[in-house]
Design a protein around this motif. Structure first.
Motif, mmCIF file in Angstrom:
data_model
loop_
_atom_site.group_PDB
_atom_site.id
_atom_site.type_symbol
_atom_site.label_atom_id
_atom_site.label_comp_id
_atom_site.label_asym_id
_atom_site.label_seq_id
_atom_site.Cartn_x
_atom_site.Cartn_y
_atom_site.Cartn_z
ATOM 1 N N LEU A 3 47.316 16.298 48.251
ATOM 2 C CA LEU A 3 48.115 15.367 49.037
ATOM 3 C C LEU A 3 49.352 16.099 49.558
ATOM 4 N N ALA A 4 49.526 16.117 50.863
ATOM 5 C CA ALA A 4 50.662 16.833 51.455
ATOM 6 C C ALA A 4 51.935 16.007 51.276
ATOM 7 N N LEU A 5 52.935 16.636 50.682
ATOM 8 C CA LEU A 5 54.243 16.011 50.468
ATOM 9 C C LEU A 5 55.314 16.989 50.942
ATOM 10 N N ASP A 6 56.051 16.630 51.962
ATOM 11 C CA ASP A 6 57.093 17.558 52.413
ATOM 12 C C ASP A 6 58.336 17.435 51.536
ATOM 13 N N ALA A 7 59.292 18.325 51.761
ATOM 14 C CA ALA A 7 60.483 18.373 50.910
ATOM 15 C C ALA A 7 61.272 17.068 50.980
ATOM 16 N N ALA A 8 61.383 16.475 52.171
ATOM 17 C CA ALA A 8 62.140 15.231 52.308
ATOM 18 C C ALA A 8 61.494 14.103 51.516
#
Length: 900
Positions: A269-274
């Motif tokens: 699951l892609a989770l960005d820093a924000a």
């Protein structure tokens, strides 16, 4: 402070060794071993002293100037080293490589010293320097066309992985891994974006000439194909990481797993820093881990299990089969309570086998690490037996784990016979690691050594009689061996006239005079010293040989032990998840490939736990339905009513579900999410020179550019940081883009009530609002989500709760009524007509409190007992009667008595 190091010419032999070590490692502090201390010299001492909270002294002179020096004791060096590492220093450990006797035998003027390791944040192995629940990742970067190739390894556990990814995905990977150190080629290391994102100083590396060969030699294979398919850039990054570790370990390599290539972010699951920052998955906004998802759901019993859980929450899966396999394991343990209880009993207090094995491989281990391996082998056997004894067949993941735990029983038996667990010493040098009865030769040498102690006691008696001094004591001195110590007064007589003629075995020979005693030796004492020392040395050498044998046995099965350690960590996570589900009423989420999201009676896992810890309060559950036809929820309602909590809790449902855990809800059906975006809360980026609104727009742009139809987007108050009409326009356009172009599932919270008009124009938009009740002039937040739009924002009420002065609140109500009237078309054309410029600018003096208000202000409601509360009500009732009577006598209200 000294800015530079003086030239080495003219240095003493010992200081010359320090100069040589410093020349090899100019960017590191040199811990220089001198007897029982590690010393720092020159500007190393001056830089380190404030961090270590120690004084800078001086030791001798060099080139006519005093030498600044600061030292820490060897027995406590780990604590001091930890401070330096956390402060961002690298430390080169220059240790003594021989004993004083060995240096004397080769007629050297000083001991030989060499740098045995360079301690950096990613290459520490001591427990005191490591975070038990987090890996210490070293990240290596290499350029790969328009993107990057990354390799990351953990020296303390042996983990080693690689990935090729676009440049836009690097920030998400850094946020996921939280590497403690990074290495890169000089051009990459100096990119401003990387310097801002990566921790500390980035070590510069030269691109290896033949990275594939370096990796093949390190792992002893003829080809890397058995490990997976790597790009050239991935091999270069992996070789950089490997060469950096080898350099810091003085040529040695720890035990590492073969590198595993990851196929980009497709499987996770892609989770960005924000999003990670917004959801506070592993760390909260202040850097702690208590009020985080990890802190709330961490019911693991082992350090390795906690690291596995953190890894799963940081990188949830995006493949239904893999997630379902984890759910099957949790369901199995949830239903098999006896098996779960047996597993958790076995895991309680289980050691960290992986890190003990790493220290063993680097020859940096203590006796407790050998004991940890033995205890881990026993835990593995108990866990394997518990799974085998289950009434129902174990699901695939549990069965695989049980098979992995099927280690060679001969290793456990050998360690069990060998280790002296009853009296295990803290250090190998202390002796006594090997139990009596394990090695016959060692036992014989120990008997000879211990018999020598009896002979020393007998000789002490003989000396007391021969010298006529009852208080003589035989003591051991590190440099002189055994000496007879005599108090000062009788020693003077012995020095003047010895009762034993010279040349006799007991004739005293003066060695050392101290303030209160004098030390002597004699031929008999020297001979006994030689015999005992030989027996002790031989016993110590034999014990070292036995320990080396155990080390070889363990490392020969190092891969199997490491696999077993991982299996135990996975079992710990599954059992912890089942325990959470059993105790908290969590359910198994049904994962599908369809674009649906239906949560019944969901709860925020972190807020619920924090409420129970703080005051035992229960959490108000809420539903969420983003099914086709209503996949975009437009949420309105006042601040303080729970919007942000509801937004985050639904995003966290996805993280938990796809990490393989159950979720805090009555039921949950979730279509697999490929990317999760959460923009809840805001903040500026002072270091980057970006305002709060700029940060908000950058994060919103990332969502609009990267989200897909399988994504879940959670947005809170888009457009709030600019002018009202600009903000409304931006929020309107973003909402339309999510609905028309991206077509993802989304929750869009806003205070722009004009957006609710889109519900009639956009077919997949469903309105929801936070429920509020007004009771006796007060606003009660129910923390419930219901259908429809909110009628008001109750911002003035929230301002009153925050303590805004009454005159300001009164003026705000006037302005609010005028604005609402104009919006309805029933007010004046301009606010100036309704609200003259200076109409209420002067704040009225605060009115005095009424008797009832004064009485209420004095009460501490939380401290009242039931009886005291009843008495207080009677007093208030009496005061109310007095006020009513006074108003009947004087019905004219005083100015300012009206409460807004």
């Amino acid at each position: 402070m000294t800015d530079s190091i003086p030239p080495a010419e003219g240095a003493t032999p010992a200081l010359a060794q320090w100069f040589a070590a410093k020349a090899q490692h100019p960017d590191a502090l040199v811990f220089f071993r001198m007897g029982d201390f590690f010393e720092l010299f020159f500007n190393d001492a001056e830089r380190a002293a404030p961090v270590l909270d120690i004084a800078v002294a001086h030791r001798g002179e060099h080139r006519g100037q005093p030498v600044p020096m600061a030292g820490v004791p060897v027995h406590a060096w780990e604590a001091y080293l930890a401070r330096l590492i956390r402060a961002g220093f690298r430390v080169a450990v220059c240790d003594q490589m021989e004993t004083p006797e060995q240096a004397k035998a080769r007629k050297a003027s000083t001991l030989r010293r060499e740098v045995v390791r360079v301690v950096t944040p990613s290459t520490v192995t001591e427990d005191g320097l490591l975070e038990a629940t987090r890996p210490a990742w070293l990240l290596a970067l290499a350029e790969a066309g328009d993107g990057f190739a990354c390799a990351w390894l953990d020296v303390s556990t042996g983990g080693f992985e690689t990935m090729a990814l676009p440049k836009a995905e690097l920030g998400a990977l850094l946020a996921r891994l939280e590497p403690v150190e990074a290495v890169a080629e000089r051009d990459l290391a100096e990119l401003p974006d990387l310097l801002h994102r990566l921790p500390g100083r980035i070590a510069h590396r030269v691109k290896p000439r033949d990275p594939a060969r370096l990796l093949r030699e390190a792992f002893g294979v003829a080809t890397l194909e058995g490990f997976g398919i790597f790009t050239e850039a991935e091999l270069a990054a992996a070789a950089q990481a490997l060469s950096y570790v080898r350099e810091t370990q003085a040529g040695a390599l720890p035990r590492l797993d073969p590198p595993r290539p990851q196929a980009g972010a497709a499987g996770t699951l892609a989770l960005d820093a924000a999003t990670r920052r917004s959801l506070e998955i592993l760390r909260d906004q202040r850097g702690g881990d208590q009020a985080t998802l990890f802190g709330a759901v961490n019911a693991t019993l082992t350090a390795a299990g906690a690291r596995e859980l953190a890894g799963r929450l940081s990188a949830p899966l995006a493949e239904a089969a893999a997630v379902s396999a984890r759910h099957d394991a949790v369901s199995f343990l949830l239903g098999a309570e006896a098996t779960r209880s047996a597993l958790r009993s076995a895991l309680k207090g289980a050691p960290d086998m992986a890190r003990a094995l790493a220290r063993l491989a680097l020859d940096r281990f203590a006796p407790r690490d050998l004991a940890a391996l033995l205890a881990g082998l026993r835990v593995a056997a108990a866990a394997r037996d518990a799974i085998a004894a289950a009434a129902l067949p174990a699901p695939p993941l549990m069965a695989q784990a049980a098979e992995t735990l099927n280690l060679d029983p001969a290793l456990e038996e050998e360690f069990g016979r060998a280790l002296n667990l009853q009296k295990l010493p803290a250090r190998l040098e202390d002796g006594g690691v090997i139990a009596p009865g394990y090695d016959g030769e060692l036992d014989a040498l120990r008997r000879l050594r211990d018999g020598g102690r009896d002979a020393i006691a007998a000789l002490q008696q003989d000396l007391a009689q021969a010298w006529g001094i009852a208080s003589v004591k035989i003591r051991h001195h590190q440099q002189f061996g055994f000496l007879a110590e005599v108090p000062a007064a009788p020693a003077e007589k012995l020095l003047r006239a010895s009762p034993i003629p010279p040349g006799q075995p007991l004739s005293p020979i003066h060695r050392q005079t101290m303030a209160n005693a004098v030390r002597f030796t004699c031929a008999a004492l020297a001979e006994l010293d030689r015999k005992v020392a030989e027996a002790g040395d031989r016993a110590a050498a034999r014990e070292r040989a036995c320990v080396a044998h155990l080390k070889r046995l363990a490392l020969a099965q190092g891969s199997a032990i490491a696999d077993a350690a991982r299996a135990l960590a996975e079992i710990d996570v599954h059992a912890a998840s089942a325990t959470l589900a059993a105790e908290g009423g969590w359910c198994r989420p049904a994962l599908t490939e369809r674009a649906e999201f239906c949560i019944v009676a969901g709860r925020h896992p972190v807020v619920e736990v924090m409420q129970k810890r703080a005051r035992g309060a229960s959490f108000v559950p809420n539903d969420c339905d983003l099914s086709p036809g209503r996949r975009l929820c437009l949420l309105t309602g006042p601040n303080m009513a729970g919007k942000s909590t509801w937004l985050r809790q639904n995003a966290l449902m996805v993280v938990l579900a796809q990490a393989g855990m159950f979720v805090p809800a009555q039921s949950a059906r979730i279509g697999l999410v490929d990317r999760l975006f959460s923009r809840v809360g805001g903040g500026d980026d002072i270091a980057g020179g970006r305002s709060t609104f700029m940060v908000e727009m950058a994060e919103t742009a990332a969502i609009l550019n990267q989200a897909t139809s399988r994504s879940l987007v959670v947005l809170d108050e888009v457009g709030r940081g600019t002018a009202t009409w600009d903000g409304l326009a931006i929020a309107w356009a973003v909402l339309e883009a999510l609905h028309d172009r991206i077509r993802c599932r989304a929750i869009f919270a806003t205070h722009f009530h004009e957006l609710t008009a889109l519900a009639g124009r956009l077919p997949d938009v469903a309105l929801a609002s936070m429920k509020v009740r007004e009771w006796r002039g007060e606003v009660v937040f129910q923390h419930l989500v219901g259908p429809g739009a909110s009628e008001r924002s109750w911002g003035v009420h929230v301002a009153r709760l925050a303590g805004v002065p009454r005159p300001v609140l009164a003026r705000a109500n006037q302005v609010l009524q005028a604005l609402e009237a104009r919006a309805r078309g029933g007010g004046p054309d301009t606010l100036a007509e309704e609200l003259p410029l200076f109409a209420q600018r002067v704040s009225a003096p605060p009115r005095p409190l009424s008797p009832i208000e004064a009485a209420l202000a004095e009460m501490d409601l939380d401290a009242l007992s039931p009886r005291e509360a009843q008495e207080a009500l009677y007093r208030l009732k009496a005061l109310s009667a007095e006020v009513d009577a006074a108003q009947q006598e004087n019905p004219v209200a005083a100015p300012g008595d009206t409460v807004v």
